[in-house]
Every structure is written in C-alpha cells, then in structure tokens.
Design a protein around this motif. Structure first.
Motif, mmCIF file in Angstrom:
data_model
loop_
_atom_site.group_PDB
_atom_site.id
_atom_site.type_symbol
_atom_site.label_atom_id
_atom_site.label_comp_id
_atom_site.label_asym_id
_atom_site.label_seq_id
_atom_site.Cartn_x
_atom_site.Cartn_y
_atom_site.Cartn_z
ATOM 1 N N PRO A 17 0.814 -1.231 0.000
ATOM 2 C CA PRO A 17 0.000 0.000 0.000
ATOM 3 C C PRO A 17 0.841 1.272 0.000
ATOM 4 O O PRO A 17 0.608 2.175 -0.810
ATOM 5 C CB PRO A 17 -0.827 -0.134 1.281
ATOM 6 C CG PRO A 17 -0.899 -1.610 1.539
ATOM 7 C CD PRO A 17 0.431 -2.135 1.113
ATOM 8 N N ALA A 18 1.820 1.356 0.901
ATOM 9 C CA ALA A 18 2.662 2.545 0.953
ATOM 10 C C ALA A 18 3.434 2.713 -0.351
ATOM 11 O O ALA A 18 3.603 3.840 -0.850
ATOM 12 C CB ALA A 18 3.632 2.472 2.132
ATOM 13 N N PRO B 287 7.785 4.781 4.343
ATOM 14 C CA PRO B 287 7.298 5.815 3.425
ATOM 15 C C PRO B 287 8.307 6.938 3.195
ATOM 16 O O PRO B 287 8.380 7.481 2.093
ATOM 17 C CB PRO B 287 6.017 6.339 4.091
ATOM 18 C CG PRO B 287 6.023 5.816 5.475
ATOM 19 C CD PRO B 287 6.849 4.577 5.480
ATOM 20 N N LEU B 288 9.117 7.288 4.199
ATOM 21 C CA LEU B 288 10.147 8.301 3.987
ATOM 22 C C LEU B 288 11.151 7.826 2.951
ATOM 23 O O LEU B 288 11.549 8.588 2.048
ATOM 24 C CB LEU B 288 10.859 8.618 5.307
ATOM 25 C CG LEU B 288 12.053 9.576 5.215
ATOM 26 C CD1 LEU B 288 11.620 10.937 4.680
ATOM 27 C CD2 LEU B 288 12.736 9.724 6.579
ATOM 28 N N TYR B 289 11.565 6.592 3.048
ATOM 29 C CA TYR B 289 12.504 6.033 2.071
ATOM 30 C C TYR B 289 11.913 6.068 0.666
ATOM 31 O O TYR B 289 12.586 6.440 -0.296
ATOM 32 C CB TYR B 289 12.850 4.602 2.475
ATOM 33 C CG TYR B 289 13.808 3.920 1.520
ATOM 34 C CD1 TYR B 289 15.175 4.178 1.576
ATOM 35 C CD2 TYR B 289 13.343 3.037 0.552
ATOM 36 C CE1 TYR B 289 16.048 3.563 0.696
ATOM 37 C CE2 TYR B 289 14.208 2.418 -0.330
ATOM 38 C CZ TYR B 289 15.562 2.686 -0.258
ATOM 39 O OH TYR B 289 16.416 2.079 -1.139
ATOM 40 N N LEU B 290 10.657 5.713 0.544
ATOM 41 C CA LEU B 290 10.024 5.664 -0.770
ATOM 42 C C LEU B 290 9.823 7.043 -1.390
ATOM 43 O O LEU B 290 9.879 7.200 -2.611
ATOM 44 C CB LEU B 290 8.660 4.971 -0.657
ATOM 45 C CG LEU B 290 8.654 3.493 -0.282
ATOM 46 C CD1 LEU B 290 7.220 3.020 -0.051
ATOM 47 C CD2 LEU B 290 9.326 2.631 -1.352
ATOM 48 N N LEU B 291 9.572 8.047 -0.572
ATOM 49 C CA LEU B 291 9.148 9.356 -1.067
ATOM 50 C C LEU B 291 10.276 10.356 -1.265
ATOM 51 O O LEU B 291 10.127 11.309 -2.038
ATOM 52 C CB LEU B 291 8.133 9.967 -0.097
ATOM 53 C CG LEU B 291 6.735 9.355 -0.077
ATOM 54 C CD1 LEU B 291 6.002 9.754 1.196
ATOM 55 C CD2 LEU B 291 5.944 9.805 -1.308
ATOM 56 N N HIS B 292 11.396 10.193 -0.610
ATOM 57 C CA HIS B 292 12.324 11.318 -0.492
ATOM 58 C C HIS B 292 13.115 11.618 -1.750
ATOM 59 O O HIS B 292 13.399 12.794 -2.029
ATOM 60 C CB HIS B 292 13.311 11.044 0.660
ATOM 61 C CG HIS B 292 14.428 10.129 0.290
ATOM 62 N ND1 HIS B 292 14.312 8.758 0.348
ATOM 63 C CD2 HIS B 292 15.686 10.378 -0.162
ATOM 64 C CE1 HIS B 292 15.443 8.208 -0.040
ATOM 65 N NE2 HIS B 292 16.298 9.163 -0.355
ATOM 66 N N ALA B 293 13.494 10.609 -2.539
ATOM 67 C CA ALA B 293 14.555 10.809 -3.529
ATOM 68 C C ALA B 293 14.138 11.705 -4.695
ATOM 69 O O ALA B 293 14.519 12.866 -4.777
ATOM 70 C CB ALA B 293 15.071 9.462 -4.017
ATOM 71 N N HIS C 206 1.739 7.263 5.989
ATOM 72 C CA HIS C 206 1.753 6.341 7.125
ATOM 73 C C HIS C 206 0.398 6.295 7.834
ATOM 74 O O HIS C 206 -0.127 5.212 8.127
ATOM 75 C CB HIS C 206 2.849 6.750 8.106
ATOM 76 C CG HIS C 206 2.886 5.907 9.343
ATOM 77 N ND1 HIS C 206 3.037 4.537 9.313
ATOM 78 C CD2 HIS C 206 2.778 6.247 10.657
ATOM 79 C CE1 HIS C 206 3.026 4.054 10.550
ATOM 80 N NE2 HIS C 206 2.862 5.066 11.385
ATOM 81 N N VAL C 207 -0.163 7.471 8.096
ATOM 82 C CA VAL C 207 -1.406 7.530 8.872
ATOM 83 C C VAL C 207 -2.607 7.102 8.035
ATOM 84 O O VAL C 207 -3.401 6.249 8.446
ATOM 85 C CB VAL C 207 -1.615 8.948 9.440
ATOM 86 C CG1 VAL C 207 -2.997 9.063 10.088
ATOM 87 C CG2 VAL C 207 -0.531 9.273 10.457
#
Length: 381
Positions: free
Chosen positions: A93-94, A287-293, A328-329
């Motif tokens: 999902p994330a 989710p931070l890992y997936l979104l940041h780059a 996340h939420v």
C-alpha cells in the motif's frame, strides 16, 4: 534471562530508531551528495556536509541487516498465508501510493532534473519488480525492493514446504554458500540469494537467531562468513565513494559497527531500552525512504536557491515529511482493514494453494479471518 518466546514478542524500540537512522542517512546521502553527483539536483552546490553525507549510502546496508533481523519474527510460527499477507500489508500500500505521488511530481516538474515518467512505466512499477519486465523504476531507490522480495521469497519457500522451523538452522549454511561463491566462483555472485547484498540480510537473520536460540559455533561461524563478504564489500564501496586508506577503513568500521549494534540487542538490558516516539520512528521509515529521492531532487532543483540553501532544504524536508506522515497515517494505519481484506482474499488464498503444511482452525480477526499477528515491530522493513 527471558525465554525464546518472550524475546520473540518483545518490542525492540532501539531497532525502530536504527531503522529511522538508516532512512535519514540515505536522505542525507541523496540530498547533500549524490543528487549533485548524478545531475538530478541542479540548483544547489555541494556543502561542507557532502563528505560526511557520503557515508549515508550505507544506510541501505543497515536496512538489509535490519530486514534480515526482523524477518524471523515475521515468519516463525506463521503459516504461508499469514506471512504473505503480513508482508503485502507492510510493503504494497505505501509503495503504490508513494510511487503514484512521485510519478505526479515527476510529470509536473521533473523535466528540469531529467526525470521523466510514462504511463507504461507507472503500470510496470505496480508490480514492485519493474526491472523483471524491462521497465525502469519510477524512482531509483526502488532497486532495493527487488532484493527484499527475493529474500522474502526464500523464506516463503520454507513455509510453503512446511519447513519454516528449519529456517534458523539453514542460515549458517546459506552464509557459508554466499562466502564460497563470492570468493571461489565470483561469476555466480550475481545470482539470486548469493550476492554480497544477501550477506547483509543473512547477517541480520543470524543475529536474530542468536538472540532467540542462543550462541552456537555454527551460528557464529555463519556470522563470520557474512562478515567476510560484507566488510570487503564496504572496502569496495570506499574505492569509488571515498578513495584512500582513511575512507576504506572508515567504511569497513561502519559495517563492523552495524554488527556490534545489532548484536547488542541480544543483551536483555539493551533490548529493554525504552525510547520516546519509537513507534512513529519505525512507522515513518518506509514511506520516507520511498518518497524522499526523486520528489526531493525535483523540488530542490525547481525551488531551491543557492543563496539560501538550508532554507531550501528545510522547506523540502518539511514537504517530504508531511507526505510521509500522510502516507503512514492514512494509508498504512487507517487503510489497514481495507488492505488486509484485499490481500487476504487474493494473495492469502494463493498462498493457501501453495502451502503444504497442515491446516489449522483460523482464529477470528478482521472480517472473521485470521489476521497475521506479527510481533510488535517485526513486520516493518
């Protein structure tokens, strides 16, 4: 001394912090060093922090070790169905939402950074394994996810064959096989389950097995075999990331430190450490890992100003963290019942078809089905 069962279900709050540290170190590597090096971050020049930020690349290897450490807790005593549904809940999902958000930002503003995306690329990425179908990942960081899935596939193979209880005993022999292949038949080191990255997974899993079942010469030997692959790998990374004796020694010591920190979790006093907001730290990591780059590269390239670099970084980090919390939420927490039902009725049933173990009467969970009750903290990457 706690029993094996108690150790398995005990929440390791320090592990959540380690997971978040790994994610933030990768963010630092991309934003402060790699983005400039690969031409995807065009508006800012490297700062004085670019040198230390290079070490953030090893956050990926720490991720792999942590994933290996927690996977035994996700698999031990579980059916194939529980394992598959639990993994899908954690990963898919994330990933789908983060990938869609990244694709939107790339379509709107990615041209300046050379980051383009197509509808076919997005569809191929829905599988989480786009390169297997000749499709480029939407975001470069997704390369690690294929390795994760390959690692889980081997664990699942043990479960569907009714041999999940033998997984811990298999780990030292897997470690030895990786070591032998990398040194004696390096041409085979790119094969699934035998490459140097898998040595990090196995190292983490062996440390978890030591924590659960105790020290033995075979487990220690397996751990040494992984180190004989991972530490030279760190030296190889240093040869192009930070050439020179000091860089080589620093990278090798960093990997040794990963072993030491995870091994410290075998001590009851360390495992019992309580830390504030640890659940949030662990939950936001993926989710931070997936979104940041790519989102970060694009926003910094479009809106960043060299005259105010730290303001630019602060604003972009705030945007990325806001998206991270939202995913996340809203997706992982509130959407969990929906995703559980979807995966249980699809992947769960497929796992049942493959499963060779004797069936057990299901307990009552979401929608009357057997919810995969993974120990706290064990189902996170």
């Amino acid at each position: 001394m706690t029993s094996g069962g108690d150790r398995l279900t005990q929440r390791l709050e320090l592990l959540d912090y380690l997971r978040f540290l790994a994610a933030t170190s990768v963010v630092a590597f991309h934003y402060l060093y790699n983005g400039m090096e690969n031409g995807k971050l065009t508006s800012l020049e490297p700062s004085a922090l670019a040198g230390p930020a290079r070490f953030g690349l090893f956050g990926v290897e720490l991720f792999f070790m942590i994933s290996g450490f927690v996977i035994l807790g996700s698999a031990r005593g579980r059916s194939a169905r529980q394992f598959v549904v639990g993994r899908a809940l954690r990963l898919l999902p994330a990933f789908w939402v983060a990938m869609a958000l990244t694709a939107v930002v790339m379509a709107l503003w990615g041209e300046a950074s050379g980051l383009r995306v197509t509808a076919g690329q997005v569809l191929g990425n829905l599988t989480m394994t786009p390169t297997l179908f000749g499709v480029e990942p939407v975001d470069g960081v997704y390369w690690t996810l294929l390795l994760e899935l390959q690692f889980y596939a081997l664990v699942l193979l043990f479960l569907v064959l009714g041999q999940g209880h033998r997984l811990g005993a298999f780990l030292p022999y897997w470690a030895l096989a990786i070591w032998l292949v990398n040194y004696l038949v390096p041409a085979l080191a790119d094969r699934v389950w035998l490459g140097d990255h898998f040595a990090f997974f196995v190292a983490g899993a062996l440390i978890a097995e030591i924590r659960y079942a105790g020290v033995s010469p075979l487990r220690l030997g397996g751990l040494v075999a992984t180190a004989a692959v991972t530490v030279p790998y760190a030296a190889w990374i240093a040869s192009w990331l930070m050439p020179g004796p000091s860089g080589t020694v620093a990278c090798m010591l960093l990997v040794v430190a990963f072993y030491a920190v995870l091994l410290s979790l075998c001590l009851p006093s360390v495992a019992a450490v309580r830390l504030p907001a640890s659940a949030w730290a662990g939950g936001l990591t993926y989710p931070l890992y997936l979104l940041h780059a790519h989102i970060g590269y694009i926003l910094l390239s479009r809106f960043g100003e060299e005259s105010h670099p730290w303001t630019s970084y602060g604003v972009v980090l705030a945007v990325v963290l806001t998206l991270t919390v939202a995913v996340h939420v809203l997706v992982e927490r509130r959407g969990r019942p929906f995703w559980y039902s979807l995966f249980d009725r699809s992947l769960g049933r497929l796992a049942d078809v493959l499963d060779r173990t004797p069936r057990k009467a299901p307990s009552h969970g979401v929608g009357g089905r057997d919810v995969p009750t993974v120990p706290a903290g064990a189902d996170r990457m």
